[in-house]
Design an enzyme around this catalytic site. Structure first.
Site, mmCIF file in Angstrom:
data_model
loop_
_atom_site.group_PDB
_atom_site.id
_atom_site.type_symbol
_atom_site.label_atom_id
_atom_site.label_comp_id
_atom_site.label_asym_id
_atom_site.label_seq_id
_atom_site.Cartn_x
_atom_site.Cartn_y
_atom_site.Cartn_z
ATOM 1 N N ILE A 12 -72.930 2.270 -30.604
ATOM 2 C CA ILE A 12 -73.098 2.485 -32.042
ATOM 3 C C ILE A 12 -74.256 3.442 -32.318
ATOM 4 O O ILE A 12 -74.135 4.384 -33.099
ATOM 5 C CB ILE A 12 -73.362 1.132 -32.765
ATOM 6 C CG1 ILE A 12 -72.189 0.172 -32.512
ATOM 7 C CG2 ILE A 12 -73.609 1.331 -34.256
ATOM 8 C CD1 ILE A 12 -70.824 0.691 -32.918
ATOM 9 N N ASP A 31 -84.244 4.756 -26.737
ATOM 10 C CA ASP A 31 -83.606 3.785 -25.847
ATOM 11 C C ASP A 31 -84.607 3.371 -24.782
ATOM 12 O O ASP A 31 -85.386 4.210 -24.300
ATOM 13 C CB ASP A 31 -82.355 4.381 -25.206
ATOM 14 C CG ASP A 31 -81.394 3.292 -24.758
ATOM 15 O OD1 ASP A 31 -80.373 3.075 -25.442
ATOM 16 O OD2 ASP A 31 -81.682 2.621 -23.735
ATOM 17 N N THR A 118 -74.698 -6.370 -35.095
ATOM 18 C CA THR A 118 -74.054 -7.591 -35.589
ATOM 19 C C THR A 118 -74.971 -8.772 -35.279
ATOM 20 O O THR A 118 -75.384 -8.946 -34.129
ATOM 21 C CB THR A 118 -72.700 -7.789 -34.887
ATOM 22 O OG1 THR A 118 -71.937 -6.602 -35.061
ATOM 23 C CG2 THR A 118 -71.953 -8.981 -35.451
ATOM 24 N N ARG A 151 -68.530 -1.111 -38.120
ATOM 25 C CA ARG A 151 -67.157 -1.631 -38.160
ATOM 26 C C ARG A 151 -66.204 -0.836 -37.290
ATOM 27 O O ARG A 151 -64.990 -0.962 -37.420
ATOM 28 C CB ARG A 151 -66.638 -1.496 -39.592
ATOM 29 C CG ARG A 151 -67.102 -2.584 -40.498
ATOM 30 C CD ARG A 151 -66.537 -2.336 -41.858
ATOM 31 N NE ARG A 151 -66.371 -3.576 -42.570
ATOM 32 C CZ ARG A 151 -65.991 -3.652 -43.833
ATOM 33 N NH1 ARG A 151 -65.748 -2.558 -44.506
ATOM 34 N NH2 ARG A 151 -65.846 -4.816 -44.417
ATOM 35 N N VAL A 152 -66.758 0.035 -36.442
ATOM 36 C CA VAL A 152 -65.897 0.991 -35.749
ATOM 37 C C VAL A 152 -65.198 0.387 -34.533
ATOM 38 O O VAL A 152 -65.749 -0.472 -33.856
ATOM 39 C CB VAL A 152 -66.699 2.228 -35.311
ATOM 40 C CG1 VAL A 152 -67.031 3.081 -36.501
ATOM 41 C CG2 VAL A 152 -67.970 1.810 -34.576
ATOM 42 N N LYS A 203 -69.532 -9.399 -41.719
ATOM 43 C CA LYS A 203 -69.296 -8.778 -40.405
ATOM 44 C C LYS A 203 -68.812 -9.794 -39.378
ATOM 45 O O LYS A 203 -67.836 -9.569 -38.651
ATOM 46 C CB LYS A 203 -70.597 -8.111 -39.923
ATOM 47 C CG LYS A 203 -70.581 -7.673 -38.493
ATOM 48 C CD LYS A 203 -69.569 -6.569 -38.246
ATOM 49 C CE LYS A 203 -69.254 -6.447 -36.766
ATOM 50 N NZ LYS A 203 -68.466 -5.266 -36.468
ATOM 51 N N HIS A 241 -42.162 -10.800 -42.661
ATOM 52 C CA HIS A 241 -42.569 -11.537 -43.869
ATOM 53 C C HIS A 241 -43.725 -10.762 -44.506
ATOM 54 O O HIS A 241 -44.626 -10.316 -43.784
ATOM 55 C CB HIS A 241 -43.006 -12.951 -43.477
ATOM 56 C CG HIS A 241 -43.344 -13.816 -44.647
ATOM 57 N ND1 HIS A 241 -44.482 -13.640 -45.396
ATOM 58 C CD2 HIS A 241 -42.687 -14.861 -45.207
ATOM 59 C CE1 HIS A 241 -44.523 -14.535 -46.365
ATOM 60 N NE2 HIS A 241 -43.434 -15.297 -46.278
ATOM 61 N N CYS A 257 -67.702 -7.716 -28.872
ATOM 62 C CA CYS A 257 -67.746 -8.133 -30.271
ATOM 63 C C CYS A 257 -66.936 -9.394 -30.551
ATOM 64 O O CYS A 257 -67.477 -10.420 -30.933
ATOM 65 C CB CYS A 257 -67.235 -6.994 -31.138
ATOM 66 S SG CYS A 257 -68.047 -5.448 -30.724
HETATM 67 N N1 SAJ Z 1 -56.663 -8.107 -28.519
HETATM 68 C C1 SAJ Z 1 -55.577 -8.932 -28.329
HETATM 69 N N2 SAJ Z 1 -54.605 -8.974 -29.308
HETATM 70 C C2 SAJ Z 1 -54.698 -8.221 -30.447
HETATM 71 C C3 SAJ Z 1 -55.819 -7.393 -30.626
HETATM 72 C C4 SAJ Z 1 -56.793 -7.365 -29.651
HETATM 73 O O1 SAJ Z 1 -55.453 -9.628 -27.324
HETATM 74 O O2 SAJ Z 1 -53.789 -8.302 -31.291
HETATM 75 C C5 SAJ Z 1 -57.745 -8.084 -27.522
HETATM 76 C C6 SAJ Z 1 -58.029 -6.705 -26.917
HETATM 77 O O3 SAJ Z 1 -57.185 -6.432 -25.850
HETATM 78 C C7 SAJ Z 1 -59.473 -6.844 -26.517
HETATM 79 C C8 SAJ Z 1 -60.059 -7.752 -27.604
HETATM 80 O O4 SAJ Z 1 -58.962 -8.409 -28.192
HETATM 81 O O5 SAJ Z 1 -59.619 -7.492 -25.262
HETATM 82 C C9 SAJ Z 1 -60.835 -7.042 -28.686
HETATM 83 O O6 SAJ Z 1 -60.247 -5.786 -28.997
HETATM 84 P P1 SAJ Z 1 -60.105 -5.205 -30.470
HETATM 85 O O7 SAJ Z 1 -59.437 -3.897 -30.354
HETATM 86 O O8 SAJ Z 1 -59.451 -6.193 -31.345
HETATM 87 O O9 SAJ Z 1 -61.577 -5.110 -31.005
HETATM 88 P P2 SAJ Z 1 -62.938 -4.443 -30.484
HETATM 89 O O10 SAJ Z 1 -63.761 -5.502 -29.835
HETATM 90 O O11 SAJ Z 1 -62.689 -3.213 -29.711
HETATM 91 O O12 SAJ Z 1 -63.581 -4.027 -31.887
HETATM 92 C C10 SAJ Z 1 -63.771 -5.026 -32.883
HETATM 93 C C11 SAJ Z 1 -63.219 -4.487 -34.216
HETATM 94 N N3 SAJ Z 1 -63.180 -5.585 -35.194
HETATM 95 C C12 SAJ Z 1 -62.058 -5.862 -35.926
HETATM 96 O O13 SAJ Z 1 -61.019 -5.258 -35.787
HETATM 97 C C13 SAJ Z 1 -62.161 -6.938 -36.936
HETATM 98 C C14 SAJ Z 1 -64.093 -3.337 -34.727
HETATM 99 O O14 SAJ Z 1 -63.669 -2.900 -35.997
HETATM 100 C C15 SAJ Z 1 -65.570 -3.776 -34.770
HETATM 101 O O15 SAJ Z 1 -66.415 -2.732 -35.226
HETATM 102 C C16 SAJ Z 1 -65.970 -4.162 -33.365
HETATM 103 O O16 SAJ Z 1 -65.175 -5.281 -32.975
HETATM 104 C C17 SAJ Z 1 -67.446 -4.538 -33.378
HETATM 105 O O17 SAJ Z 1 -68.242 -3.739 -32.856
HETATM 106 O O18 SAJ Z 1 -67.816 -5.564 -33.955
#
Ligand code: SAJ
Length: 419
Positions: A12, A31, A118, A151-152, A203, A241, A257
């Site tokens: 970030i 850093d 966070t 939120r990225v 968050k 749905h 995260c």
């Molecule tokens: N995953 C699943 N099923 C899904 C979606 C994800 O098994 O339907 C798994 C992924 O393979 C991975 C994990 O969940 O192992 C997390 O991946 P992700 O793509 O859902 O999320 P992150 O950790 O890369 O990023 C999240 C994001 N948060 C949300 O979508 C609510 C991002 O927007 C945040 O900024 C980030 O956390 C953060 O830094 O907090």
């Protein structure tokens, strides 16, 4: 607000520092790791993220970005350091505390401090405020504090950095307004103002929402296996749905995260967060489910070898933090099952990496654990020539299963009873 100090040059902090620098701010990226500082000062990157190298190089070349191991006096301080979990699932706020303490002696009237990391709800109020008070400056009068959680999505950081709406929680309205003005220089989404603790909870809720929904998908996938129906089809039809959004099932939830942040709520409110804890346990239990299935697929095979594809926690990134693959490999090792692992993105792995060919050679089961795009283009006919037994276990449901069946493979998909 011309000079900005960004504390932490990770996933970030580095994009934040570079984007601000290319938008005309004089930015000092700080850093604790001298090798990160050297790398950035040379216009290079220490993490993989699409577009990041280009923007870091541009920021360094513009002369607006430089990196150091210590902060200097600036108008704005953005804290973007890690908030990892301790062994007993508590937020380790040491890095946030240290970064805040480090800037206190540098603060001058009018300074703005923004916490991006966070953090458990209440952090700005209970941790940052008392430390900042040591500066002798008065919050809301000659010092301003806001929480602006990132939120990225890894893999899309630079796009989402600009496009996403942002929530800014201020100590007071003036703090929120000042933080908004800073972010408005590059954010194209809406910037929504609120209080600090609300922003902190928003968050953590966002990631908890995703974790709980993934747990529901994983639980349903396990039910599908028992019912001998296909989870992908169930989810696709349920999602027709208008108010349903079934997430994807998989080998578990990784990354820094989603598998971490829900614990910030459980830690503070253990009695009130049973649903969240149960969801966490479901997702944390998926690697064991994967290993159980692999064991079924190689039952009766003497000294089986597993070809493991994918170490990163999700597709097309190099990040192995909390990766379900690492846990699967740990469990396979514990069971004494031999394996060879491959990942096209991960460079520094605690697990030995092999070429695809070495992975496939004499393997008895090919387990796809990460949804890297590269894996979709593997030719099953070539793999068939190398493996000892033609068995595919696709935990991400990303391959063309008909094609693999045609090439003689027994195909098993997580969430599907069919073989
Ligand atoms: N995953 C699943 N099923 C899904 C979606 C994800 O098994 O339907 C798994 C992924 O393979 C991975 C994990 O969940 O192992 C997390 O991946 P992700 O793509 O859902 O999320 P992150 O950790 O890369 O990023 C999240 C994001 N948060 C949300 O979508 C609510 C991002 O927007 C945040 O900024 C980030 O956390 C953060 O830094 O907090």
């Amino acid at each position: 607000m011309n000079t900005v100090c960004v504390m932490g040059l990770g996933y970030i902090g580095l994009p934040t520092a570079s984007v601000l620098a290319t938008n005309g701010f004089q930015v000092l990226g700080v850093d604790v790791n001298p090798s990160v500082v050297d790398t950035v000062n040379q216009g290079n990157i220490h993490i993989e993220e699409p577009g990041l190298h280009t923007i870091v190089r541009a920021a360094i070349q513009s002369g607006n970005l430089r990196a150091a191991t210590k902060p200097e006096c600036c108008d704005v301080y953005i804290i973007a350091v890690p908030t990892p979990l301790t062994e007993d699932k508590r937020a380790n706020m040491d890095y946030v505390r240290a970064a805040t303490e480090e800037i206190v002696p540098l603060l001058k009237p009018g300074a703005l401090i923004v916490l991006e990391s966070t953090s458990p709800p209440g952090t700005c109020r209970d941790l940052l405020q008392p430390i900042l008070a040591q500066s002798g400056l008065t919050l809301g009068k000659d010092l301003f504090l806001a929480h602006c959680p990132e939120r990225v999505l890894p893999g899309r950081i630079l796009k989402e950095f600009i496009a996403n709406d942002r929530v800014v929680g201020g100590f007071d309205e003036e703090s929120a307004r000042r933080a908004r003005d800073l972010y408005a220089t590059f954010v194209e989404g809406d910037i929504l103002l609120t209080g600090m603790t609300t922003a902190e909870l928003v968050k953590v809720l966002e990631n908890t929402y995703r974790d709980v929904n993934i747990a529901l998908a994983n639980e349903t996938a396990i039910l599908c296996e028992a019912l001998q129906v296909d989870f992908a089809e169930v989810a696709r039809l349920a999602n027709r749905h208008p108010r349903v959004n079934v997430h994807m099932a998989g080998p578990g939830v990784g990354g820094h995260c989603i598998s971490v942040d829900p614990w910030f709520l459980v830690e503070a409110f253990p009695e009130e967060t049973r649903l969240i804890r149960t969801a966490r346990a479901r997702n944390d239990g998926m690697p064991a489910h994967v290993v159980k299935t692999i064991q079924e697929l190689v039952a009766g095979v003497e000294a089986p070898k597993i070809a493991v594809l994918g170490l990163a926690f999700k597709g097309n990134v190099d990040d192995m933090r909390e990766s379900p693959s690492a846990r699967v490999i740990e469990l396979l090792h514990a069971e004494g099952i031999a394996l060879a692992a491959h990942d096209p993105y991960v460079k520094h792995s605690p697990i030995e990496l092999h070429s695809l060919e070495d992975c496939f050679k004499d393997a008895d089961c090919l387990a796809v654990l990460t949804d890297h795009n590269d894996y979709k283009y593997i030719n099953p006919r070539q793999v068939a020539k190398l493996m000892r037994r033609r068995v595919l276990y696709d935990t991400r449901n990303i391959l063309d299963h008909n094609d693999w069946c045609d090439a003689g493979f027994q195909v098993r998909v997580l969430g599907s009873g069919k073989c």
